[in-house]
Design an enzyme around this catalytic site. Structure first.
Site, short mmCIF file in Angstrom:
data_model
loop_
_atom_site.label_atom_id
_atom_site.label_comp_id
_atom_site.label_asym_id
_atom_site.label_seq_id
_atom_site.Cartn_x
_atom_site.Cartn_y
_atom_site.Cartn_z
N GLU A 182 0.85 -1.20 0.00
CA GLU A 182 0.00 0.00 0.00
C GLU A 182 0.88 1.23 0.00
O GLU A 182 2.01 1.19 0.46
CB GLU A 182 -0.85 0.04 1.29
CG GLU A 182 -1.89 -1.03 1.38
CD GLU A 182 -2.50 -1.10 2.79
OE1 GLU A 182 -2.41 -0.12 3.54
OE2 GLU A 182 -3.05 -2.16 3.10
N LYS A 203 2.28 4.52 1.46
CA LYS A 203 2.40 5.05 2.82
C LYS A 203 2.05 6.54 2.76
O LYS A 203 2.84 7.37 2.32
CB LYS A 203 3.81 4.86 3.37
CG LYS A 203 3.95 5.31 4.81
CD LYS A 203 5.21 4.74 5.41
CE LYS A 203 5.61 5.30 6.76
NZ LYS A 203 4.75 6.17 7.46
N ASP A 262 1.29 10.24 3.71
CA ASP A 262 1.97 11.10 4.68
C ASP A 262 0.96 12.04 5.33
O ASP A 262 0.79 13.18 4.92
CB ASP A 262 3.08 11.88 3.97
CG ASP A 262 4.06 12.46 4.97
OD1 ASP A 262 4.00 12.06 6.15
OD2 ASP A 262 4.89 13.29 4.58
N TYR A 316 -7.33 1.86 6.11
CA TYR A 316 -6.47 0.70 5.82
C TYR A 316 -6.57 -0.43 6.83
O TYR A 316 -5.83 -1.39 6.73
CB TYR A 316 -5.02 1.11 5.57
CG TYR A 316 -4.38 2.05 6.58
CD1 TYR A 316 -4.17 1.66 7.89
CD2 TYR A 316 -3.98 3.32 6.19
CE1 TYR A 316 -3.57 2.51 8.79
CE2 TYR A 316 -3.37 4.19 7.09
CZ TYR A 316 -3.17 3.78 8.39
OH TYR A 316 -2.58 4.63 9.27
N LYS A 320 10.69 3.28 3.42
CA LYS A 320 10.66 4.75 3.35
C LYS A 320 11.44 5.24 2.14
O LYS A 320 12.59 4.85 1.93
CB LYS A 320 11.30 5.34 4.60
CG LYS A 320 10.55 4.99 5.87
CD LYS A 320 9.50 6.01 6.18
CE LYS A 320 10.08 7.04 7.11
NZ LYS A 320 9.05 7.83 7.76
N CYS A 372 16.43 48.72 3.98
CA CYS A 372 15.99 47.88 2.87
C CYS A 372 17.08 47.83 1.79
O CYS A 372 17.57 48.87 1.37
CB CYS A 372 14.71 48.46 2.28
SG CYS A 372 14.18 47.66 0.76
N CYS A 428 15.97 49.94 -1.35
CA CYS A 428 15.72 51.38 -1.37
C CYS A 428 16.36 52.13 -0.22
O CYS A 428 16.29 53.36 -0.15
CB CYS A 428 14.22 51.65 -1.37
SG CYS A 428 13.46 51.27 0.23
N CYS A 433 9.86 46.52 4.94
CA CYS A 433 10.33 47.83 4.52
C CYS A 433 9.12 48.76 4.56
O CYS A 433 8.07 48.45 3.99
CB CYS A 433 10.88 47.75 3.10
SG CYS A 433 11.10 49.37 2.35
N CYS A 473 9.34 52.25 -2.09
CA CYS A 473 10.41 51.27 -2.32
C CYS A 473 10.27 50.66 -3.72
O CYS A 473 9.20 50.16 -4.07
CB CYS A 473 10.34 50.18 -1.26
SG CYS A 473 11.43 48.79 -1.58
S1 IVH Z 1 -0.52 0.46 8.84
C1 IVH Z 1 0.14 -1.38 13.04
N1 IVH Z 1 -0.82 1.45 6.39
O1 IVH Z 1 2.46 5.30 8.82
C2 IVH Z 1 0.37 -0.71 11.73
N2 IVH Z 1 0.08 2.85 8.10
O2 IVH Z 1 4.98 4.75 10.15
C3 IVH Z 1 -0.33 0.56 11.56
N3 IVH Z 1 0.60 5.11 7.37
O3 IVH Z 1 1.20 5.29 12.10
C4 IVH Z 1 -0.09 1.28 10.34
N4 IVH Z 1 -0.05 4.87 5.29
O4 IVH Z 1 0.03 6.79 10.35
C5 IVH Z 1 -0.42 1.68 7.66
N5 IVH Z 1 -1.14 2.23 4.21
C6 IVH Z 1 -0.75 2.44 5.48
C7 IVH Z 1 -0.24 3.69 5.91
C8 IVH Z 1 0.17 3.85 7.23
C9 IVH Z 1 0.46 5.71 6.18
C10 IVH Z 1 1.16 5.77 8.57
C11 IVH Z 1 0.38 5.52 9.84
C12 IVH Z 1 1.36 4.86 10.77
C13 IVH Z 1 2.67 5.28 10.21
C14 IVH Z 1 3.76 4.29 10.59
#
Ligand code: IVH
Length: 677
Positions: free
Chosen positions: A118, A120, A122, A235, A324, A419, A422, A437, A442
């Protein structure tokens, strides 16, 4: 059987409208596949609101009208999670990933493990409790055990259903009580808009979408949260008792989706770690194309039985790992720190860098935001630094390097007392981070000011771009925006690369600008914190520059979206004698100083109409006025941006085009009904 009285039909009508609205919210916010236009959606919503207003006893908490409710009173109460919200262990390269896979195979004594990959996302993780199919709580992760109850804010996120229908839950095989875990994200588009607005209001920008989402979800103003357009991806599905709901994680994802939650579509079941590795590489190349930020890929063992076998270490499951991605960052040296002076006089320190490629583009400038940020980072000129390109377009310095290969710089940067453009005085208002300024004349401010004034959304003077404005400012032909209206062919011809034809074009554009409406003039004055929308509200409320100029701060605050800070800024602007003089010159140049005081409705706010054919009772001009008074816009041609075509008899090609583009066509009677006439 006696016919039912009209009011006996109301409950069914209300429920029917709610079902329709929920259906279309799901199509729009969850599946990204709307079937009706925003305007049609708004009309349904309007109808429901009216019925609920007449029959308040029918309002239920899961009605689509009830997303924004009361404010949380004092902060957010703490709530204990049903089970701890854990985090994940990380892998930073292929070796670490393959080591994890090997360990999973060893511990389970199985080869060929099936994984789910999946994105990840942010953002920040959030738990949702559904009780008896209703959204009961939304809880932040907090410290993993205790989270914050942010339900009032969570309810404003449109991709989170307030209730699950019995049919959907049946299809999903979820129980009536269940918990969802997922991620709240702020899409780049919302992030950019929010930061622009904050800047206009003199507030600090958020550093990245994650911070912005986290800040937003903890705002004590559900109305603001609703405007910020957060999104939510689910998720995990859990049962309240902790029993397993499904045999595999991929089934759980399908179930969440069937229940109406938004599951990120970019996931995949991988049969081997090689397939996982492919997925990781594919998405690293494509991550810039997503509408939201991701910082890696999460890999989970698909079989729930194997997940149980693998269990947890102290703080993370052994059955999942986060791969990551490296931040889009580079290391380089700061050759100098320059000052950029903005339209409002704000001084921004900018690092001039030895060029470095980051994520495919060459970067030679990075913002340092302000003096506080320089102090926080401890940056000196000559330092080696890490520069990141995040969700924001402008790269930024995030950290100073200090080791053998990267010796520290020695020159300390100090905000100048004068500034650099000017020589004007620099002030820092008590309680504000920014230095400004204060010299109204200016040249840097002037250049930015003229560019703003001439830009498309203000006076729309085509041809008055950077190169022309630089010359006009350098030669002192334009020292304030009023001078633009005293430009002559002769003056323009004295500039480089300016022929007779272009000079005449520019003059024609300037002449046309005089006819633009009042709000454009107000916006063009460049009053701090007065953006396009505020200018519009001011124009509608006061109807002329004169009434606006003489308004007290109290009166100003009666205007939509104007609070004490904006009111003070407007007052300050008009109290400055130089600005008054400028306004008098613009008046004699013949710009529009009067408009119409309007009490606009909001029924059609943001909607674009095209009128075609002969209407039964109204002329087209009258219909146009009706639409505009209700907050709508009327345009001359049909395009994908059109929300409605108002058609009378003998409608021709515009109607054909509307049908072709599947745009909603309404007649006069329908329009009048919506407007309550
Ligand atoms: S599973 C027990 N799935 O990443 C596992 N986390 O670094 C729980 N996150 O705290 C997390 N996308 O906030 C999971 N597809 C995804 C995610 C995800 C982002 C975040 C989540 C977690 C953090 C861990």
């Amino acid at each position: 059987m006696p016919a039912k009285s009209p009011s006996a039909r109301v409950p069914a009508q209300v429920e029917d409208l709610r079902e329709k609205l929920r259906h279309h919210e799901h199509l729009y916010y969850v599946l990204d596949a709307p079937e009706i236009s925003d305007a049609e959606y708004d009309l349904l919503m309007q109808e429901l609101k009216e019925l609920e207003r007449a029959h308040p006893e029918l309002i239920t908490p899961d009605s689509p009208t009830q997303r924004v409710g009361g404010k949380p009173k004092e902060g957010f109460p703490k709530l204990r999670h049903s089970r701890p919200m854990l985090s994940l262990d990380n892998a930073y390269n292929e070796t670490e990933l393959r080591d994890w896979d090997r360990r999973v195979r060893e511990l389970t004594t199985k080869d060929g493990i099936e994984y789910v990959c999946e994105l990840k996302l942010d953002g920040l993780s959030l738990a949702l409790w559904y009780r008896d199919l209703q959204l009961e709580k939304g809880i932040t992760r907090g410290d993993g055990s205790l989270g914050e109850d942010v339900t009032t804010n969570v309810r404003t996120i449109r991709s989170i259903p307030l209730s699950i229908s019995a049919a959907a839950v049946k299809k999903s095989h979820l129980p009536k009580d269940f918990e969802v875990r997922g991620e709240v994200v702020m899409p780049f588009s919302s992030f950019a808009r929010m930061n622009d607005e904050r800047e206009q209001q003199g507030l600090a920008r958020f550093a990245n979408p994650r911070n912005a989402a986290a800040g937003t979800i903890r705002t004590l103003e559900p109305n603001i949260v609703a405007q910020r357009r957060l999104d939510y991806f689910a998720y995990f599905a859990l049962s309240p008792e902790g029993t397993d709901l499904f045999d595999t994680h991929s089934e759980a994802l399908s179930a969440l989706s069937a229940a109406g939650l938004k599951v990120n579509p970019n996931h995949k079941v991988a049969k081997s770690i090689d397939e996982v590795w492919n997925f990781i590489n594919q998405w690293e190349a494509r991550r810039d194309k997503l509408a939201y930020e991701i910082d890696g890929i999460v890999i989970k063992v698909n079989s729930v039985r194997l997940q149980r076998e693998l269990g947890f270490t102290g703080k993370a499951p052994r059955w999942a790992i986060a791969y990551k991605y490296a931040a889009r960052a580079g290391e380089t040296q700061i050759e100098d720190i320059l000052i950029q002076v903005g339209r409002t006089g704000k001084l921004t320190p900018v690092a001039a860098l030895k060029s470095v490629p980051i994520g495919g583009t060459m970067v030679s400038r990075a913002t340092l935001h302000n003096q506080d940020e320089i102090d926080r980072l401890g940056v000196k000129i000559g330092d080696w630094v890490t520069v990141e390109r995040g969700g924001d377009v402008i790269p930024k310095v995030v950290r100073v390097l200090d080791d053998k290969a990267h010796p520290r710089g020695t020159r300390i940067f100090k905000m100048p007392a004068r500034c650099p453009e000017c020589g004007g005085h620099i002030v820092r208002t008590e309680g504000e981070v920014d230095y400004r300024c204060v010299n109204a004349a200016c040249p840097a401010k002037l250049r930015e000011n003229i560019l703003h004034f001439a830009s498309r959304s203000v006076m729309n003077i085509e041809g008055m771009g950077e190169s022309l404005v630089n010359q006009l400012a350098d030669k002192r032909l334009v020292t304030n925006v009023a001078d633009i209206f005293e430009l002559t062919e002769e003056k323009l011809l004295s500039l480089d690369r300016m022929g007779k034809k272009s000079a005449q074009n520019v003059l024609r554009e300037i002449e046309a600008a005089k006819k633009l409406p009042l709000e454009r003039v107000i916006f063009g004055l460049g009053i701090r914190m007065v953006g396009e929308r505020t200018a519009e509200f001011l124009a509608e409320h006061f109807g002329s520059i004169d009434s606006l100029m003489d308004a007290s701060e109290e009166e100003l605050q009666l205007v939509n979206e104007v609070g004490p800070r904006i009111a003070a800024s407007i007052k300050e602007f008009f109290e400055e004698p130089g600005n008054r003089k400028l306004i008098e010159r613009l008046r004699s140049a013949g710009l529009t100083f009067k408009g119409e005081v309007k009490k606009r409705g909001t029924q059609l706010a943001g909607k674009t109409f095209v009128i075609t054919g002969t209407l039964p009772t109204y002329s087209r001009d009258e219909a146009k006025r009706l639409i505009e008074d209700a907050g709508g816009r009327v345009s001359g041609s049909v395009s994908k941006k059109t929300d409605f075509v108002l058609a009378g008899s003998d409608a021709g090609s515009k109607l054909d085009k509307a049908n072709e583009l599947k745009i909603n066509v309404i007649d006069e009677a329908e329009l009048l009904k919506v407007l309550g006439k």
